[in-house]
Scaffold this active site. Sequence first.
Site, PDB file in Angstrom:
ATOM      1  N   HIS A   1       1.296  14.121  -6.638  1.00  0.00           N
ATOM      2  CA  HIS A   1       0.545  15.369  -6.463  1.00  0.00           C
ATOM      3  C   HIS A   1      -0.807  15.347  -7.194  1.00  0.00           C
ATOM      4  CE1 HIS A   1       0.132  19.217  -4.837  1.00  0.00           C
ATOM      5  NE2 HIS A   1       1.199  19.836  -5.299  1.00  0.00           N
TER       6      HIS A   1
ATOM      7  N   CYS B   1       0.844  -1.201   0.000  1.00  0.00           N
ATOM      8  CA  CYS B   1       0.000   0.000   0.000  1.00  0.00           C
ATOM      9  C   CYS B   1       0.879   1.250   0.000  1.00  0.00           C
ATOM     10  CB  CYS B   1      -0.879   0.028   1.239  1.00  0.00           C
ATOM     11  SG  CYS B   1      -1.968  -1.382   1.354  1.00  0.00           S
TER      12      CYS B   1
ATOM     13  N   ASP C   1      -2.754  16.697  -2.235  1.00  0.00           N
ATOM     14  CA  ASP C   1      -2.284  18.083  -2.340  1.00  0.00           C
ATOM     15  C   ASP C   1      -1.350  18.418  -1.177  1.00  0.00           C
ATOM     16  OD1 ASP C   1      -3.911  18.806  -0.212  1.00  0.00           O
ATOM     17  OD2 ASP C   1      -5.595  19.298  -1.526  1.00  0.00           O
TER      18      ASP C   1
END
Length: 435
Positions: A408, A352, A412
Amino acid sequence: MTSSIEIKVPDIGGVADVQIIELLIQVGDTVTLEQSLAVMETDKASMDLPASAAGVVQAIHVKVGDKVSEGSLIATITAEETSAASSVDKTAVAVVAAPAKPVEPEIVAPVATPQPVVISVVTPASETISVPDTPAHASPAIRHYARELGVDINTIKLGTGRKGRILKEDVVAHIKKIVTTTQSAAPISQGSGIPAIPAVDFTKFGAVETLPLSKIKRLTGQHLGRVWLNLPMVTYHDETDITEMEAFRVALNSEKGNEVKLTGLLFIMKALVAALQKFPTFNSSLSPEGDSLILKKFFNIGIAVDTPNGLVVPVIRDVDKKGLAQLAIELAEKSAKARKGELTPADMQGGCMTISSLGGIGGTAFTPIVNAPEVAILGVTRAAMKPVWNGKEFVPRLLLPLDLTYDHRVIDGAEGARFMAALCTYLNDVRRLLL
Ligand code: CAO
């Protein structure tokens, strides 16, 4: 008989301080008639210095970047004399405006009035000598064309033109070959249009040895290249006070009957899972179409392990359900397997988020690359004692530097900072992991 001949810059139409941008010869090279010795460039044009004599280069008097003008000494060569040439006065040989067989300049446009560029020597026209591994034989226009496309012309050994001269078609064919090879070896992103890094012949500078990359290194390199090109990544740095955590760890390790050694990395794994539970977007992957997030309801952590063959990332499953001792055993098993090269693909799947810990080696910060399709990676470097202001005085505290790189497109900046703040809080006070 042989004679030493000084090769000087001839009349170049009154232009002074022309820069040498490429030297195409080395001491000991055998040069043939018309072979380019150097390329000069003004702000208007590139000019070839073709040899008007054949011989062996004894000395080179200029280097790339030097500025030369008419009469500047370029090289000294030793040429075989024939009877015709022996009769020529040596000083006259050195600077003669009109050679027996003038070599026409090859000028790269734009230039107003092309000036003849000739090498200021006259020696007998020699036979063409077949020289292995000589510099590329190409006109300035073709050199210019190759340079603009990022191709080192010297990597094209032989052209299809007369006497192996490199033509425009040869440059195009060379690029096609590189693109085809790169795509079949590393299918990064289709049509990325990124020019290859020009090949360099390092043997020009000294002895070299070529070591083939291990399979792991090659595969890792391809994966990292793909990630680098596909993900807009940001790395955020912070540090957290782990003085209490370290005291707890040392106490646990010194307890009698405690067979397993606990390193700080195990605490970091637990804290990371707690942060992933708090910020589910970090425990996700972007759908292949890039229009949705696949949130994972399991917590498997990849651990980057340094092995003699390169970097591998075994995955420790269900970290949320395991205690520190169990995690220590599994991490020891997986990293031992990794170092022996015995990991199976299943051992490395289903992660993960990945931790890359360089803390055992050192460092204060670095920028790890996300192990896509994961969306974030945590870098760890060496904890160090530092003076920390507690409001009244400086006190020595153990600070752990952390680096968080994230995709990104998914995360954010503010979310990244909040995730890191939570992670730091968990490590600062591991009791919070119980809440
Ligand atoms: N600060 C200070 N000391 C640290 C530390 C940190 N952040 N992290 C580890 N250490 C110490 C350990 O406590 C241990 O100390 P002792 O020998 O005194 O007990 C020592 O460094 C060695 O630790 P370790 O590396 O054996 O154990 P680990 O659990 O910290 O790490 C593993 C395990 C497998 C991650 C590690 O061995 C490894 O391979 N690291 C390299 C990973 C890597 O190459 N990443 C780069 C990827 S990006 O290209």
